[in-house]
Design a protein around this motif. Sequence first.
Motif, PDB file in Angstrom:
ATOM      1  N   GLN A  94     -48.684  -3.622  17.361  1.00 48.30           N
ATOM      2  CA  GLN A  94     -49.599  -3.664  16.232  1.00 48.30           C
ATOM      3  C   GLN A  94     -48.918  -3.106  14.993  1.00 48.30           C
ATOM      4  OE1 GLN A  94     -53.375  -1.864  17.095  1.00 48.30           O
ATOM      5  NE2 GLN A  94     -53.588  -2.893  19.068  1.00 48.30           N
ATOM      6  N   ALA A  95     -49.385  -3.537  13.835  1.00 51.13           N
ATOM      7  CA  ALA A  95     -48.809  -3.100  12.565  1.00 51.13           C
ATOM      8  C   ALA A  95     -49.258  -1.669  12.264  1.00 51.13           C
ATOM      9  CB  ALA A  95     -49.239  -4.045  11.444  1.00 51.13           C
ATOM     10  N   LYS A  96     -48.355  -0.723  12.497  1.00 55.78           N
ATOM     11  CA  LYS A  96     -48.621   0.688  12.219  1.00 55.78           C
ATOM     12  C   LYS A  96     -47.327   1.472  12.407  1.00 55.78           C
ATOM     13  CE  LYS A  96     -50.053   1.927  16.947  1.00 55.78           C
ATOM     14  NZ  LYS A  96     -51.094   2.588  17.768  1.00 55.78           N
ATOM     15  N   SER A  97     -47.405   2.786  12.274  1.00 53.37           N
ATOM     16  CA  SER A  97     -46.238   3.643  12.466  1.00 53.37           C
ATOM     17  C   SER A  97     -46.102   4.041  13.933  1.00 53.37           C
ATOM     18  CB  SER A  97     -46.350   4.909  11.603  1.00 53.37           C
ATOM     19  OG  SER A  97     -46.287   4.586  10.239  1.00 53.37           O
ATOM     20  N   TYR A  98     -44.859   4.137  14.390  1.00 53.14           N
ATOM     21  CA  TYR A  98     -44.557   4.571  15.749  1.00 53.14           C
ATOM     22  C   TYR A  98     -43.519   5.695  15.676  1.00 53.14           C
ATOM     23  CZ  TYR A  98     -46.888   0.291  17.255  1.00 53.14           C
ATOM     24  OH  TYR A  98     -47.811  -0.705  17.468  1.00 53.14           O
ATOM     25  N   SER A  99     -43.566   6.568  16.654  1.00 53.91           N
ATOM     26  CA  SER A  99     -42.672   7.724  16.582  1.00 53.91           C
ATOM     27  C   SER A  99     -42.135   8.167  17.940  1.00 53.91           C
ATOM     28  CB  SER A  99     -43.387   8.907  15.926  1.00 53.91           C
ATOM     29  OG  SER A  99     -44.530   9.274  16.670  1.00 53.91           O
ATOM     30  N   SER A 100     -42.089   7.259  18.891  1.00 53.50           N
ATOM     31  CA  SER A 100     -41.584   7.671  20.199  1.00 53.50           C
ATOM     32  C   SER A 100     -40.846   6.520  20.885  1.00 53.50           C
ATOM     33  CB  SER A 100     -42.721   8.165  21.103  1.00 53.50           C
ATOM     34  OG  SER A 100     -42.223   8.542  22.372  1.00 53.50           O
ATOM     35  N   ILE A 101     -39.520   6.588  20.832  1.00 53.59           N
ATOM     36  CA  ILE A 101     -38.672   5.670  21.597  1.00 53.59           C
ATOM     37  C   ILE A 101     -37.904   6.513  22.607  1.00 53.59           C
ATOM     38  CG2 ILE A 101     -36.755   4.038  21.533  1.00 53.59           C
ATOM     39  CD1 ILE A 101     -37.481   3.313  18.728  1.00 53.59           C
ATOM     40  N   VAL A 102     -37.854   6.048  23.844  1.00 54.42           N
ATOM     41  CA  VAL A 102     -37.116   6.772  24.886  1.00 54.42           C
ATOM     42  C   VAL A 102     -35.992   5.889  25.424  1.00 54.42           C
ATOM     43  CG1 VAL A 102     -37.231   7.888  27.147  1.00 54.42           C
ATOM     44  CG2 VAL A 102     -39.134   8.153  25.539  1.00 54.42           C
ATOM     45  N   PHE A 103     -34.765   6.401  25.345  1.00 58.51           N
ATOM     46  CA  PHE A 103     -33.593   5.764  25.941  1.00 58.51           C
ATOM     47  C   PHE A 103     -33.325   6.419  27.278  1.00 58.51           C
ATOM     48  CE2 PHE A 103     -32.756   3.658  22.112  1.00 58.51           C
ATOM     49  CZ  PHE A 103     -31.608   2.878  22.215  1.00 58.51           C
ATOM     50  N   GLU A 104     -33.113   5.613  28.322  1.00 58.88           N
ATOM     51  CA  GLU A 104     -32.705   6.147  29.613  1.00 58.88           C
ATOM     52  C   GLU A 104     -31.263   5.710  29.880  1.00 58.88           C
ATOM     53  OE1 GLU A 104     -35.477   5.584  32.829  1.00 58.88           O
ATOM     54  OE2 GLU A 104     -37.187   5.503  31.436  1.00 58.88           O
ATOM     55  N   LEU A 105     -30.410   6.685  30.154  1.00 55.47           N
ATOM     56  CA  LEU A 105     -28.987   6.424  30.346  1.00 55.47           C
ATOM     57  C   LEU A 105     -28.573   6.650  31.790  1.00 55.47           C
ATOM     58  CD1 LEU A 105     -27.549   8.278  27.195  1.00 55.47           C
ATOM     59  CD2 LEU A 105     -28.361   5.920  27.359  1.00 55.47           C
ATOM     60  N   ASP A 106     -27.522   5.963  32.195  1.00 50.64           N
ATOM     61  CA  ASP A 106     -26.910   6.201  33.502  1.00 50.64           C
ATOM     62  C   ASP A 106     -25.548   6.836  33.241  1.00 50.64           C
ATOM     63  OD1 ASP A 106     -25.717   6.172  36.006  1.00 50.64           O
ATOM     64  OD2 ASP A 106     -26.609   4.255  36.564  1.00 50.64           O
ATOM     65  N   PHE A 107     -25.424   8.121  33.558  1.00 52.09           N
ATOM     66  CA  PHE A 107     -24.167   8.826  33.332  1.00 52.09           C
ATOM     67  C   PHE A 107     -23.120   8.487  34.403  1.00 52.09           C
ATOM     68  CE2 PHE A 107     -27.154  12.216  31.534  1.00 52.09           C
ATOM     69  CZ  PHE A 107     -27.042  11.729  30.243  1.00 52.09           C
ATOM     70  N   ASP A 108     -23.597   8.060  35.585  1.00 51.35           N
ATOM     71  CA  ASP A 108     -22.698   7.914  36.734  1.00 51.35           C
ATOM     72  C   ASP A 108     -21.966   6.584  36.790  1.00 51.35           C
ATOM     73  OD1 ASP A 108     -23.451  10.457  37.675  1.00 51.35           O
ATOM     74  OD2 ASP A 108     -25.220   9.611  38.663  1.00 51.35           O
ATOM     75  N   LYS A 109     -22.702   5.470  36.558  1.00 52.56           N
ATOM     76  CA  LYS A 109     -22.093   4.148  36.726  1.00 52.56           C
ATOM     77  C   LYS A 109     -22.484   3.220  35.582  1.00 52.56           C
ATOM     78  CE  LYS A 109     -21.993   4.336  41.810  1.00 52.56           C
ATOM     79  NZ  LYS A 109     -22.452   3.685  43.059  1.00 52.56           N
ATOM     80  N   ASP A 110     -21.556   2.304  35.241  1.00 52.69           N
ATOM     81  CA  ASP A 110     -21.872   1.291  34.241  1.00 52.69           C
ATOM     82  C   ASP A 110     -22.534   0.101  34.936  1.00 52.69           C
ATOM     83  OD1 ASP A 110     -19.871  -0.231  35.451  1.00 52.69           O
ATOM     84  OD2 ASP A 110     -18.408   0.111  33.854  1.00 52.69           O
ATOM     85  N   VAL A 111     -22.807  -0.966  34.206  1.00 53.61           N
ATOM     86  CA  VAL A 111     -23.543  -2.098  34.792  1.00 53.61           C
ATOM     87  C   VAL A 111     -22.717  -2.837  35.840  1.00 53.61           C
ATOM     88  CG1 VAL A 111     -25.098  -2.460  32.836  1.00 53.61           C
ATOM     89  CG2 VAL A 111     -22.841  -3.552  32.825  1.00 53.61           C
ATOM     90  N   ASN A 112     -21.420  -2.598  35.886  1.00 52.12           N
ATOM     91  CA  ASN A 112     -20.575  -3.219  36.903  1.00 52.12           C
ATOM     92  C   ASN A 112     -20.399  -2.325  38.128  1.00 52.12           C
ATOM     93  OD1 ASN A 112     -20.001  -5.573  35.332  1.00 52.12           O
ATOM     94  ND2 ASN A 112     -18.514  -4.372  34.144  1.00 52.12           N
ATOM     95  N   GLY A 113     -21.039  -1.147  38.092  1.00 52.88           N
ATOM     96  CA  GLY A 113     -20.948  -0.230  39.216  1.00 52.88           C
ATOM     97  C   GLY A 113     -19.746   0.695  39.161  1.00 52.88           C
ATOM     98  N   ASP A 114     -19.031   0.658  38.053  1.00 47.84           N
ATOM     99  CA  ASP A 114     -17.853   1.516  37.916  1.00 47.84           C
ATOM    100  C   ASP A 114     -18.225   2.856  37.287  1.00 47.84           C
ATOM    101  OD1 ASP A 114     -16.171  -0.527  38.891  1.00 47.84           O
ATOM    102  OD2 ASP A 114     -16.036  -1.429  36.891  1.00 47.84           O
ATOM    103  N   ALA A 115     -17.511   3.898  37.671  1.00 49.50           N
ATOM    104  CA  ALA A 115     -17.745   5.239  37.136  1.00 49.50           C
ATOM    105  C   ALA A 115     -16.738   5.528  36.015  1.00 49.50           C
ATOM    106  CB  ALA A 115     -17.630   6.269  38.256  1.00 49.50           C
ATOM    107  N   PRO A 116     -17.176   6.302  35.018  1.00 47.16           N
ATOM    108  CA  PRO A 116     -18.541   6.806  34.763  1.00 47.16           C
ATOM    109  C   PRO A 116     -19.377   5.779  33.995  1.00 47.16           C
ATOM    110  CG  PRO A 116     -17.019   7.720  33.159  1.00 47.16           C
ATOM    111  CD  PRO A 116     -16.193   6.869  34.075  1.00 47.16           C
ATOM    112  N   GLY A 117     -20.668   6.099  33.792  1.00 50.07           N
ATOM    113  CA  GLY A 117     -21.541   5.171  33.080  1.00 50.07           C
ATOM    114  C   GLY A 117     -21.498   5.360  31.584  1.00 50.07           C
ATOM    115  N   CYS A 118     -21.283   6.604  31.154  1.00 53.49           N
ATOM    116  CA  CYS A 118     -21.159   6.923  29.732  1.00 53.49           C
ATOM    117  C   CYS A 118     -19.842   7.667  29.540  1.00 53.49           C
ATOM    118  CB  CYS A 118     -22.332   7.797  29.253  1.00 53.49           C
ATOM    119  SG  CYS A 118     -23.953   7.033  29.411  1.00 53.49           S
TER     120      CYS A 118
END
Length: 315
Positions: A94-118
Motif C-alpha cells: 500500500q502507498a505509505k511509509s515503511y520502516s522495517s526490512i530484514v535481511f537474513e544472511l548465511d555466514f557458513d555457505k554460499d548458494v553453491n554450498g561452498d564455505a564461507p557464505g559471506c
Amino acid sequence: MKNYLKISGLALIALVGMMSCSKNDDAAMEGESYNTSFEVTDAPIDNAEVEAVFVTITNVSVDGKSLEGFNATTVNLAALVNGKTEALGNLDLQAKSYSSIVFELDFDKDVNGDAPGCYVEKANGEKDALVASSNKITINDTFEVLANATNVIVIDFDLRKTIKEEKDGLSSDFNFVTMAELTAGIRTVNAELTGKISGSANDANNTSDKIIVYAYEKGTFNADVETRGKGESEVTFANAVTSAEVKGLSGSYSLDFLEEGEYELIFASYKEDDDSEFYFNALLNVESTTGLNLGAIEVSSALQISANVTVTGTK
C-alpha cells in the motif's frame, strides 16, 4: 402528505447509498496495493586490499512479508557501485511509509554450498570470512511507497560503514561492524524520489593517490568528528549519506540515489603506504569549474547535477 413522505424516503435512501459508496471508495483506496520492487546497491569500500565483498542473502522481508520472486543469492556488493543494482524481488504494498526490512544472511555457505557464505576476497585471492552477532539484519531506515508510480526501493549496503579491518602485524582480518553500526550503515530510498550528483575532479598537482568524495546533508559536516572515526569500529566519515571514488583518467565520480534536499560535497585525499594500503591524508580544497556552490547543492527527483571541480590543494 403521502407524496412528501415518499419523496423524503427516496431522498434518505439516496443519501445512505451515497455514503455507502463513499465508504467503499475510501476502503478501496486504502486497500489498493502497488507492485514494489527491491534492489541492492553499494557505496564503495576505500581499501585497496579488498577485491570483492560477497554476501549470501537467504531471505528479505518487509513488515514480516518475504519478497516474492526472491531466491537465495550470493552477491558481490563491491561490484554494485556508481548506480549499479541487483534485483532481489517484489511485493504488493500500500502507498505509505515503511520502516522495517530484514535481511537474513548465511555466514557458513554460499548458494553453491561452498564455505564461507559471506566473505571479503582479498587482492591475493584469499577469502576472509565475515560474521556478525546475528544473521538477521533489521534495517530501520524509512522508505515511501507512492500511489500510481513505479516503485523501486534501493537498499544501499554501504561497505565503507559496514565492514571493518583489524590489523595483526602484516595481516588483516575483515569483519562486519557491530550490529548497531551495521543497521546504521544501510539506507533505503525510493528511486522515484532520488537524483544524483556526478562529475570529475581534476587533480593536476597530484595531491593524492586516491580521492574519495562524500555527500553530506547541508550543514552536517564536522571535520574534527568525521575524520577522527566514530563508534566502536571507528568509522570515518560516518555521517556521509553516500560516497564515491574518483576514478579513471578523467577523474570521474558518481553519487547516486540521493533523496531530495540540499547537500555539501567533501573531497578527501588518501595516500598509499609501503604495504599498498590507503590511509586518510587530508581534506582537499576544491573549486567548481562552473561556479556551483559545492556547500549547497539542491537535489530533486530524477535530476542529474554535474559538479566538476579542480583540486587546488590540501587543508
